[in-house]
Design an enzyme around this catalytic site. Structure first.
Site, short mmCIF file in Angstrom:
data_model
loop_
_atom_site.label_atom_id
_atom_site.label_comp_id
_atom_site.label_asym_id
_atom_site.label_seq_id
_atom_site.Cartn_x
_atom_site.Cartn_y
_atom_site.Cartn_z
N LEU A 94 0.81 -1.22 0.00
CA LEU A 94 0.00 0.00 0.00
C LEU A 94 0.85 1.27 0.00
CD1 LEU A 94 -2.73 -1.06 2.58
CD2 LEU A 94 -2.98 -0.87 0.11
N ARG A 95 2.17 1.11 -0.07
CA ARG A 95 3.02 2.30 -0.03
C ARG A 95 2.78 3.19 -1.24
NH1 ARG A 95 8.11 0.25 1.65
NH2 ARG A 95 7.40 0.57 3.78
N GLY A 96 2.43 2.58 -2.37
CA GLY A 96 2.16 3.36 -3.58
C GLY A 96 1.00 4.31 -3.39
#
Length: 335
Positions: free
Chosen positions: A273-275
Site C-alpha cells: 500500500l506504499r504506492g
C-alpha cells in the site's frame, strides 16, 4: 572558481526533478527522491542547490542532531543550554566510500585517549536529522551501508550498540539518491524506500542546450550579478514552499480521491500500500504548493508518474518504459 552553489531556480529544464524536490520540502513525509539519468544532467547540481533554497530550521545550539528543543537533544550530547538558534536545513553528503563508523557514529577515540572518557562521536545520520541525506551514485552503495539505511529509514532512529556504547538518537531525514542506470540497478528494498522517482536526460532542444551553456558561463564568469538575480528567484520559490507548508494541513481529501489512488495502484500491479500512500501525500503537497484547497484528479494525473514509476513489476511482454505504462494506466483509470 566560485564558492557559491548554482542557484536552484537557474537550472534549465529538468522540471520534474525540481518539482519532486520542492514537494518533499513541503511534505518531508513523502519519503525522498531518486534521480536516475545520464551524466552531466544536473542531478548533483540540483541537490546542492536545494540546500540554499530550503527554509532554515530552529535548533538547539550545539546539538549534534539538530534537535528543536533541549528535551529532544540526546543525553550523550551533554547539552545543558536551551538556547535555540536559526540554522540552514542540513543537506549532508554520504560518500560511497564512507565507513560504517562515519555513517552511524562511533566511540570518540581522541577523548578516550586524552581524557579516558567514553564519549560518542556523532555520524552522518545525526547531522542529517531534520534535513536531507544525499547519496550520489546510490546504486553503487555497499550492501552493508544499504542495510543500515533501510533500518534507520524504517524506524527514524539510529541505534549504535558497540565498544561498550549504547546510543540512540533521532535520524529522520529525506533521502535523495542519484545515479546512472548504466552502472547498475538499485536493490529493490532500497528502491521501495524512495517516495518519488525521476528520470532525467540530456536536453535535445538546441535552444535549451544553449541556455544551459549561457547560464553556466554567466555563473562562472559574472558571478555577482548572476547570483543577485537568481537568488531573488530562489527567495520567491522559498516563500512558495513556506506557503505550501502552511496550506498543507487544510487540503481536503475526498473519498473519490482515495478510490482513484487505489484503482491506479491495483491497475499497475503495485505491491503493498506504499504506492497509494505516497501518491496521496504527493498529490496533497502539489495541491498545497498551488494553493488549491482540495485534491483533484488533475493533481493525481500530474504526480502519478513520479510517485509510481519505480513501483511497477517488470512485464516481459510489455516493451513500454515505466513512465509510459503509468501514463497509459492513468488515462485508462482516470480518463
Amino acid at each position: 572558481m566560485t564558492k557559491h552553489a548554482f542557484p536552484f531556480s537557474a537550472i534549465v529544464g529538468q522540471s520534474e526533478m525540481k518539482e519532486a524536490m520542492i514537494l518533499t520540502a513541503i511534505d518531508p513525509g513523502i519519503g525522498g527522491v531518486l534521480v536516475f539519468g545520464d551524466r552531466g544532467t544536473g542531478k548533483s547540481t540540483a541537490v546542492r542547490a536545494l540546500a540554499a533554497l530550503l527554509p532554515p530550521i530552529q535548533a538547539v545550539a550545539g546539538c549534534p542532531t539538530n534537535a528543536a528543543t533541549l528535551k529532544d537533544c540526546p543525553d550523550w550530547a551533554n547539552i545543558i543550554d536551551d538556547q535555540v538558534i536559526e540554522k540552514p536545513t542540513p543537506v549532508i553528503d554520504l560518500p560511497l566510500g564512507a565507513t560504517e563508523d562515519r555513517v552511524v557514529g562511533a566511540l570518540d577515540i581522541e577523548k578516550a585517549l586524552t581524557k579516558g572518557e567514553k564519549a560518542f562521536e556523532a555520524g552522518l545520520l545525526a547531522r542529517a536529522n531534520r534535513g536531507y541525506l544525499y547519496i550520489d551514485e546510490v546504486n553503487l552503495l555497499e550492501d552493508h551501508i544499504v542495510d543500515l539505511l533501510l533500518d534507520v529509514a524504517q524506524s527514524g532512529e539510529n541505534v549504535v550498540e558497540r565498544e561498550g556504547l549504547s546510543i540512540r538518537h533521532d535520524a529522520k531525514f529525506v533521502l535523495v539518491g542519484s545515479g546512472n542506470p548504466e552502472e547498475g540497478e538499485l536493490r529493490p528494498q532500497l528502491l521501495d524506500r524512495f517516495g518519488l522517482s525521476v528520470d532525467v536526460g540530456s536536453p535535445k532542444d538546441i535552444d535549451e542546450r544553449v541556455e544551459v551553456i549561457k547560464r553556466r558561463d554567466a555563473f562562472e564568469t559574472n558571478t555577482g550579478p548572476f547570483m543577485t538575480h537568481w537568488t531573488g528567484e530562489d527567495a520567491q520559490l522559498r516563500d512558495k514552499i513556506m506557503q505550501g507548508r502552511t496550506a498543507l494541513p487544510a487540503v481536503k481529501t475526498p473519498d473519490s480521491t482515495l478510490r482513484d489512488c487505489a484503482e491506479l495502484c491495483v491497475a499497475l500491479g503495485s505491491d503493498g500500500l506504499r504506492g497509494e500512500l505516497t501518491l496521496l501525500r504527493t498529490a496533497r503537497a502539489y495541491a498545497a504548493f498551488n494553493q488549491d484547497g482540495e485534491i483533484t484528479r488533475e493533481h493525481l494525473r500530474h504526480v502519478a508518474p513520479m510517485a509510481l514509476r519505480h513501483r511497477l513489476r517488470r512485464d516481459p511482454l510489455d516493451d513500454a518504459g515505466s513512465s509510459a505504462r503509468v501514463a497509459r494506466t492513468v488515462t485508462e483509470v482516470l480518463g
